[in-house]
Motif scaffolding. Structure first.
Motif, short mmCIF file in Angstrom:
data_model
loop_
_atom_site.label_atom_id
_atom_site.label_comp_id
_atom_site.label_asym_id
_atom_site.label_seq_id
_atom_site.Cartn_x
_atom_site.Cartn_y
_atom_site.Cartn_z
N UNK A 33 -98.76 -13.62 61.43
CA UNK A 33 -97.75 -12.82 60.76
C UNK A 33 -97.05 -13.70 59.73
N UNK A 34 -96.26 -13.07 58.91
CA UNK A 34 -95.54 -13.77 57.86
C UNK A 34 -94.46 -14.68 58.45
N UNK A 35 -94.45 -15.94 58.06
CA UNK A 35 -93.39 -16.85 58.48
C UNK A 35 -92.34 -16.94 57.39
N UNK A 36 -91.15 -16.41 57.62
CA UNK A 36 -90.10 -16.56 56.60
C UNK A 36 -89.75 -18.05 56.51
N UNK A 37 -89.70 -18.59 55.35
CA UNK A 37 -89.59 -20.04 55.21
C UNK A 37 -88.89 -20.33 53.89
N UNK A 38 -87.73 -20.94 53.95
CA UNK A 38 -87.09 -21.31 52.70
C UNK A 38 -87.86 -22.45 52.08
N UNK A 39 -87.59 -22.77 50.80
CA UNK A 39 -88.48 -23.68 50.10
C UNK A 39 -88.51 -25.09 50.66
#
Lengths: 225, 225, 225
Positions: free
Chosen positions: B205-211
């Motif tokens: 699944x999509x991993x929300x990840x800041x830069x």
């Protein structure tokens, strides 16, 4: 039976409160952390037992005496701990009291759990008393170890759950021949004896181990409980 | 329905007992730790289910067959493990059986949990069956992972809870058109298929990840489950 | 009372869902891990409360609105998180929202737990409401922290359980003089105020500490929550 039950519930509460307080102190928690862990360890097993037999709300939530008892033990443990000078000897004393309290709590709560099993469904002669005794006896300690991020002693110690099962099985077998109080004392004695022997003589169960085994990094780094 | 239910409860118990035993063996626990973890994983989800619908004392505490089944699986796993020579190939076999048992257990218990939801309050057509299926399906595994100090697979694996929800949702939707047994098999097949595909194809699944993200030290050092 | 109860249950659900989502995001979980942890934190305390007073199946399993609310919060948190550039300032904002949501959730669920205690057995004037408030208020957070392998905040934070107890005790004491709604708001305000002051002013309880104490390796390496 009622007075016997009171003795074991009191002994188990004091003993597990002390074991929870000692674990919290060894983890450098503040006095409230000590109080929470002591209280949860002391009443956790009984709450699990009450929920499992449908005796809700659990006694520990309606009768304040058990919580106050646990908090008094936690306060006493904090007071003593503050005056201790850490040394090799004090560590041994610390470990001794931890093992003693954990053993007494396990034995006492195994007995009260088994008794709750007898009375909640009298036709279940072995399975329910033994299982409730086991879950009540180890429940508080498992909650304590989970919250303090230790490997639960029930998984690590070789004769722990086995001691609880042995004692409650013997009590179940002896029930037709003894009074309720005698049964309870018999069960308590057997659990405590098995666990004490396991600690004293370093009883180890067989570890299944393939040949090239080595410990995982997690196991190697984990501090002693 | 009764025979179907028996099949799934048996399959789930065996499968989760195996997965618990394998986790315990990979953590180098002794045979009693293996037995406890296998038993708890096998009956934990069902006990959560029974407590949540008020069916107390839970079946696992009154009917010894489920525990004995779990213990037999644990004993067999210990026996096999003792004769294994660790190698790259044996590790792959180990991982294969762990994934297989975890998948079968998840699918089977999701189905029995959803069925318990249907029967405990028939007017709840989707929410209660799906939620009970989810908690029953993942409950044993969560207890196993908490006690073995692993990140619970339900949080780590991308399609795990989602597989359980997908299968029980489909079973709920198909209920008006199929018999109870067919519904159960449909749900089981969908959960198992979704989870197997996720494992086989590495579904992420999509991993929300800041830069500027980097892994925390805890995550980096943790050994693979 | 019913509308007040709805307000607090909603506020607590949103707040704890946010705190669970933030913990999951800080652990780099995928969106489903975020959803599971947010949902469990949001409904976990209420499920514990419902099981303890025998209100089964728990409301969170039969009424989908609470879960959907938690999932909506998780989705929003994921969406915002994806557009954030990590910096010292964003970390402070992150910590601020975590503390805010944890505080609001603790206060709101302490109040709903205490109210459940009042109504389930009206003759228990202090012990049951305070204990149920405490377990409901800290329950979701404890589940969140156990699953995310953090030391539970209830053991680490100096005034956390104490804030819950203080607020519900005051609400119990004020009950004869105030309406149900006013009691609830009073309890909420006191819990939130105590916890906020503890965070703002760094209130520390006394740490019992023998002289030669030093932190264990585990404590030293653990990342900040």
């Amino acid at each position: 039976m009622s007075i016997t039950w009171l003795i074991f519930e009191t002994a188990g509460t004091i003993a597990f409160a002390l074991s929870g307080a000692l674990v919290a102190l060894s983890r450098r928690m503040d006095i409230f952390g000590v109080a929470v862990l002591a209280a949860l360890t002391a009443v956790g097993g009984g709450m699990i037992r009450d929920v499992l037999i449908g005796a809700v709300p659990p006694r520990a939530l309606t009768d304040p005496v058990w919580l106050l008892l646990a908090l008094a033990v936690a306060a006493a443990a904090c007071a003593v701990f503050s005056f201790v000078r850490l040394s090799r000897k004090s560590r041994r004393v610390f470990a001794f009291f931890y093992n003693l309290s954990d053993t007494v709590g396990l034995a006492a709560f195994s007995v009260t759990g088994a008794a709750a099993g007898f009375y909640s469904s009298p036709q279940s002669r072995f399975v329910l008393p033994v299982m409730l005794g086991l879950l009540t006896g180890v429940g508080g300690g498992v909650l304590r170890d989970l919250l303090a991020q230790r490997v639960p002693v029930v998984l690590k110690a070789d004769v722990y759950a086995l001691a609880s099962i042995g004692g409650t099985l013997a009590a179940c077998a002896a029930r037709p021949f003894l009074s309720g109080g005698q049964t309870a004392w018999l069960g308590f004695a057997i659990v405590a004896l098995l666990r004490t022997c396991a600690l004293a003589f370093g009883w180890q169960l067989y570890h299944p181990r393939p040949r090239a085994a080595k410990k995982s990094p997690v196991e190697r780094n984990r501090p002693k409980g």
